[in-house]
Design an enzyme around this catalytic site. Structure first.
Site, PDB file in Angstrom:
ATOM      1  N   LYS A  55       6.962  39.752  -3.744  1.00  0.00           N
ATOM      2  CA  LYS A  55       5.530  39.772  -4.011  1.00  0.00           C
ATOM      3  C   LYS A  55       4.897  41.097  -3.594  1.00  0.00           C
ATOM      4  O   LYS A  55       5.558  41.956  -3.005  1.00  0.00           O
ATOM      5  CB  LYS A  55       4.867  38.630  -3.238  1.00  0.00           C
ATOM      6  CG  LYS A  55       5.305  37.261  -3.683  1.00  0.00           C
ATOM      7  CD  LYS A  55       4.362  36.201  -3.122  1.00  0.00           C
ATOM      8  CE  LYS A  55       4.843  34.819  -3.529  1.00  0.00           C
ATOM      9  NZ  LYS A  55       3.993  33.768  -2.983  1.00  0.00           N
ATOM     10  N   ARG A  63       0.832  -1.212   0.000  1.00  0.00           N
ATOM     11  CA  ARG A  63       0.000   0.000   0.000  1.00  0.00           C
ATOM     12  C   ARG A  63       0.858   1.250   0.000  1.00  0.00           C
ATOM     13  O   ARG A  63       0.564   2.225  -0.709  1.00  0.00           O
ATOM     14  CB  ARG A  63      -0.916  -0.013   1.237  1.00  0.00           C
ATOM     15  CG  ARG A  63      -1.908   1.135   1.357  1.00  0.00           C
ATOM     16  CD  ARG A  63      -3.034   1.078   0.344  1.00  0.00           C
ATOM     17  NE  ARG A  63      -2.832   1.964  -0.764  1.00  0.00           N
ATOM     18  CZ  ARG A  63      -3.271   1.778  -1.987  1.00  0.00           C
ATOM     19  NH1 ARG A  63      -3.951   0.691  -2.299  1.00  0.00           N
ATOM     20  NH2 ARG A  63      -3.033   2.641  -2.938  1.00  0.00           N
ATOM     21  N   ASP A 105       1.013  38.743 -12.571  1.00  0.00           N
ATOM     22  CA  ASP A 105       0.044  38.115 -11.676  1.00  0.00           C
ATOM     23  C   ASP A 105      -1.388  38.361 -12.126  1.00  0.00           C
ATOM     24  O   ASP A 105      -1.886  39.495 -12.076  1.00  0.00           O
ATOM     25  CB  ASP A 105       0.246  38.663 -10.254  1.00  0.00           C
ATOM     26  CG  ASP A 105      -0.615  37.912  -9.252  1.00  0.00           C
ATOM     27  OD1 ASP A 105      -0.764  36.688  -9.393  1.00  0.00           O
ATOM     28  OD2 ASP A 105      -1.139  38.573  -8.325  1.00  0.00           O
ATOM     29  N   LYS A 118       3.232  25.296  -4.120  1.00  0.00           N
ATOM     30  CA  LYS A 118       1.957  24.720  -3.677  1.00  0.00           C
ATOM     31  C   LYS A 118       2.038  23.192  -3.714  1.00  0.00           C
ATOM     32  O   LYS A 118       1.474  22.543  -4.593  1.00  0.00           O
ATOM     33  CB  LYS A 118       0.819  25.228  -4.559  1.00  0.00           C
ATOM     34  CG  LYS A 118       0.603  26.730  -4.408  1.00  0.00           C
ATOM     35  CD  LYS A 118      -0.538  27.252  -5.251  1.00  0.00           C
ATOM     36  CE  LYS A 118      -0.671  28.777  -5.042  1.00  0.00           C
ATOM     37  NZ  LYS A 118      -1.675  29.384  -5.924  1.00  0.00           N
ATOM     38  N   GLU A 172       6.968  40.210  -8.667  1.00  0.00           N
ATOM     39  CA  GLU A 172       5.570  39.995  -9.032  1.00  0.00           C
ATOM     40  C   GLU A 172       4.929  41.337  -9.384  1.00  0.00           C
ATOM     41  O   GLU A 172       5.004  42.290  -8.603  1.00  0.00           O
ATOM     42  CB  GLU A 172       4.845  39.367  -7.832  1.00  0.00           C
ATOM     43  CG  GLU A 172       3.377  39.094  -8.054  1.00  0.00           C
ATOM     44  CD  GLU A 172       2.706  38.513  -6.806  1.00  0.00           C
ATOM     45  OE1 GLU A 172       3.093  37.402  -6.381  1.00  0.00           O
ATOM     46  OE2 GLU A 172       1.826  39.188  -6.234  1.00  0.00           O
TER      47      GLU A 172
END
Lengths: 279, 279, 279, 279, 279, 279
Positions: F164, F97, F215, F132, F194
């Site tokens: 940012k 598994r 962005d 992410k 950004e």
């Protein structure tokens, strides 16, 4: 006297620290099946320490072979070929800097230690190390010092009693401090007392100390301390000892001289890891 | 730029290494309720690094208070009182050596670094560090170097591409190595190429390297390399740089000079932790 | 003499081992805001060890308050209220078994140790412990033994030299073994030699051993060994010592008697953690 | 049913705890190339547990060979030769104490467990263990108990629901507690309720408990509980069970009897590791 | 039902993984004393999981304050303000991505789970999870599934017995497999048997299984299995269950339906962490 | 480019998480000497990632043999036999598994990534990943993304500078932020800014940014940004990119498009591990 378990753990975290997610350059640039062969060359006169660790690092990349012509503790001349490593190029290049970082630092300690030891050759004094080591490297650095000819002082705070000035002043007297220590100390552990004056040396002898540290005394006072003790307990000279002053200290008749510098300030020695070119 | 998490973990393992099961001497000799106060004194001229770590070590013994008069990066004169620590005597004495071991080593690096930096003042060259650090101490040592005035080279093998002679010889050519690296490198990471000759410098420029390392070149060749590049990419001088030679190298017009010695061979500076006597 | 760092790490792993992902019963059955109060009661006569660890475990669940009426080393009578713990019911119930597991085991060791110590009261002999401890619990068990009135033998293999029969037979002779050990042992560490016969005791005395272990000797031979040594070095009796035999051994005049049983075979003592009912 | 991963981690930390930086005595006294052979002898009647762990410890020193004549779970007579270990003397002597510490403790548990099991032979009752284990050794101790003939109760707080008096009093009623538990418990996990009185037993049966713990009930009440349940759910007797009382409890007709003592208070068994002498 | 200890450890390693030596951008660009305030906004409809972990991550940077308007398990509408975080700008920006990574993933699981749960509303079937989780996140993902309305199947391999086709074929028969399991399983743990056919279901019922898994059966066969069992043991439907098929499966009358997809394939939900602008 | 050390550590903790004390079912039901053979079958079209990790997991159970017919990065058709594993049945079933959990998740990422990559085939745009990722799996997930055809953005916060909106607003201006970053950034690390507007793009170009993130700009603005930059620095499009919109974004002329979804929301692919039946 370093157990393999201690060494393995240090190697793992050193490699993790240097490699991170992976060796970007080698992974991108070098084909997976390329092989390399590297020669380990001494570029100055060295007392060797860490060569077995270096070999172990290369062997962890399992297909690497390591052939050593020297071993830890050996005196190696500038220019000597110390050994060869062969294996997958990606793996070798990923670990070579870590292997050298151990080897150059530890051999630096052994080499500097041996220079202090040579200075006191022929006297009764033995060089010893201290707890002035770099965080995380205590076991290896103390081992390197012993390869350079020093004996070890305590390894950490739980395997020796050293009653210092701060302990004495909080406790009230040397006599009381030694008495308290004696009542609870593990039975194979000795009690040493740090003394600044001859009066303290007398007090420590009377209190039954197993060993006495003469802190920053001049040669004259050290000679008197040696006379006072009359061989009853070993005496250690400590404090700001340097290459220029160590011989005079040894000649004062002390049993041990401790030098923080050998572990705390040893410059790295120059060792090269050079590609072997096949003709 | 060291995250507190990194520092906490290093402190924990350094304390565990030095203390073992416990501080035998203090536990036996000093009453549980005794208190002590220690003063942190500079015994030579120092560029400070590690004072915040030292303070953090004392504060972990939660009832300790630490008052600092200086901060990391400060230039401190011999004799200066840098701060005071007060708290339970047992706790203070158990951690003082570990605190000093960090502080003396890291300040040693910052101080030595600043001396190299001073030598090249007024030139365009910036001092940078290397991966020649002591295992386990990379983050702290690179931070100390930057407090001493250096910039950092890559932190580890995964955050920068440096194509060395071994990579080039396995790969076949600089052009091919750079091309392969370019196709897979993370987009915020630069590619540097190590060059031994001016021919290689030309090859690297053509291949689109982001930066070029001039390996062990003499001053004359460095000047030519500077001319060749014409400011297109930054040039780094590397290899055996010493205090006596760094100025000449800087004057050859390179952008960066890397020195392994600042992290690998910096002697510890002398800092005392002395009992405060109340009158 | 156990450092808080050692204790914290043991507590963390003990809680993780017992709790796993979470305390299923309490999370499901008890409301998040319910509170509980528990009383710590002695259910037999106890020499206390581990109460400070137990308190620390409860305090980790930060809103718990712990009030202790006793401390480690105290002799507590059956029926005595030792302290109270109050806080969030879920947190208390999740950690109570772990707190008791430490407390009952360590107090078991201190209590058994004190019974051996009482048997040899009035003799010169001092009870000492061994390395026969349960894996992972060495520091705590040795501390418990000392709370029960024993002194500690070495803590681990690196802080004391004990030359046993296997070492002697591999090495060739006691004299050679002691000589080798002396040349490399850390300077605050003693050398003990295990002897099976009086001939070996003589050999060990001559070789300059710091301490001698009399292995499984009968009372008569022990008395002769005491006479042979004449107080020059401390003698330790070892091997199969039991409650019924220890007094006779002590009366043979040895300095130390080591008993593995106190750490290896001490039954847990009965301590209850009972809900306090408010009327 | 212990996974090798769990065992490896326990071995590593046990060795690190006992060895520290290294085995001082063996490193100093024994030549690097000396070999030794040790025989594992039972010195009393034993139900064996931990022999596979001991073998694994020796095998970690890679050149050691281990030959076993017995396996975990075997009943071994006093005097039996259980196996032999051969390899480099330094490595063998460095790990022998740790191997024995596991083996003697775990076999002590299996042996004591088997004695309780024998007492209830021929009844329907099955002996089970508890969470009264020594911190860090839960998995091994529960395995040893099962080798001695016991079944396991839950392994930790997340793999079984046991609603105790404190849960019931905070929650209000057995019915409510069981209902809450049922709604959220993992689907392969059972719910047991601790009952002090027959009234509670009825309540628990009605609430749909999967199993009932009879806490400190006398034999008469236990018989009534058995009658009340009529085989609907298994009943566990718990609380202060001893060798002298367990038979009567079993004969009251309960399904399980739990005994904390088998893991918490089992004395170590006597097993020797003796040098093999070659004639 | 996740213990704080489990959560703390996961947070520590997640932060270490993302931060490395430090947050380069914030350290270089943002003054040490700058402060920031961030608002946590739902950008779609969400069943919330992980908000308490996110809050804990921010609070580790000790001067941060966190105000939450929602809690784990809440249903939150797109556009809702869920809470605010305020504190030192460097610290906030260093941890925000890690906090969101937990929150978006776990809320993704709770949200997807709740959608499956809604599909079977009004039937007797209860949704359950599986061991198909992402390595390292088992505890959190199973908790998120329960916040979304599922019950948990076993947490890991040691807290439930599930006899699958491979076990049965190696073992020979369902009857033998169940018998073996029954003899050694911890007493609060149930035994489930995976069945592919109705014949196997009969066999498992006869063997005394506590629960039966119907593997990839069609609706017709599931209905027959339900009839066969007649409520004696709970039945679990498993295998390739999807949003479009789950209602029909539930209506076949099974007790549980397990869906690997809820933990293994849940898309992250959209949650923003936006700077609060002060006017 | 994942180092074996990183992988080994992840495997160890994943196995520990899933196995706990042991695989209850297999230990109870399967004889110790039973063997099994499993075939790894693709049940849908897959771009493979994690097959080498899966093989490594099986090989840790040392007697297992693994034969692979495919390798990481391969495109595999539904129905293809990818390899076979043979060894002791208990060991195989205990780890299968965990092996599948890695393999299905990582192949899910590679497969989804490749679908995005196909959409932008023929344009100049290159797909890149983000931070992410799921906590603990960063290295593996980024490697899987690159196997699917993406390039990596920074690995963590210490190997790239991304300024940012929050940084800019705290700092005051893009010019100042870039200047500060430039003065301290490691020399092989690039600085990205950004930008929300074209005005900011101009500011960033002037400030000397190495790369610009657009962005959430619409296609029109992106085209203008491309024109503004005129190829001076690479441009990255970011924010809510989906399968339906990515082609249009690529055609606006940007150099990179980052998609969080490929690591954060990739559904697991269907891979079976089926018993091999011998006829």
């Amino acid at each position: 006297m370093i157990d393999p378990l201690v060494v393995e753990e240090l190697i793992d975290s050193a490699l993790a620290e240097d490699i991170g997610f992976g060796d970007l350059t080698s992974e991108l640039v070098i084909p997976a099946d390329a092989r390399a062969e590297l020669a380990l060359n001494a570029r100055e006169d060295i007392v060797l320490a860490g060569i077995e660790i270096a070999a172990r690092i290369f062997r962890r990349r399992s297909e690497c072979t390591v052939e050593l012509r020297v071993k830890d503790g050996d005196r190696v001349k500038a220019g000597a070929l110390m050994g060869k490593v062969a294996g997958p190029a990606r793996g070798l290049l990923a670990v070579e800097r870590t292997a050298l970082n151990f080897l150059q630092h530890l051999s630096g300690i052994a080499t500097l230690t041996s220079q202090y030891v040579e200075r006191i050759a022929g006297t009764r004094a033995v060089l010893i190390d201290t707890r002035k080591t770099l965080p995380g490297l205590r076991a290896l650095e103390k081992h390197a010092a012993s390869l350079g000819g020093a004996r070890n002082h305590r390894l950490r705070l739980d395997d020796g009693v050293l009653i210092k000035d701060n302990h004495i002043s909080v406790c009230g007297s040397i006599a009381l401090a030694v008495k308290r220590a004696r009542s609870g100390v593990p039975v194979l552990t000795k009690i040493e007392v740090e003394c600044d004056t001859l009066a303290q040396v007398e007090e420590a002898l009377e209190a039954g100390a197993d060993m006495i540290l003469l802190d920053n005394m001049d040669a004259e006072d050290m000679r008197r301390a040696v006379a006072l003790s009359g061989g009853r307990v070993p005496l250690e000279a400590s404090g700001g000892v340097r290459m220029e002053t160590i011989r005079a200290i040894a000649e004062a008749g002390v049993d041990f001289i401790s030098v923080g510098r050998i572990t705390q300030s040893a410059p790295a020695v120059d060792i090269g890891l050079d590609a072997v070119v096949r003709v």
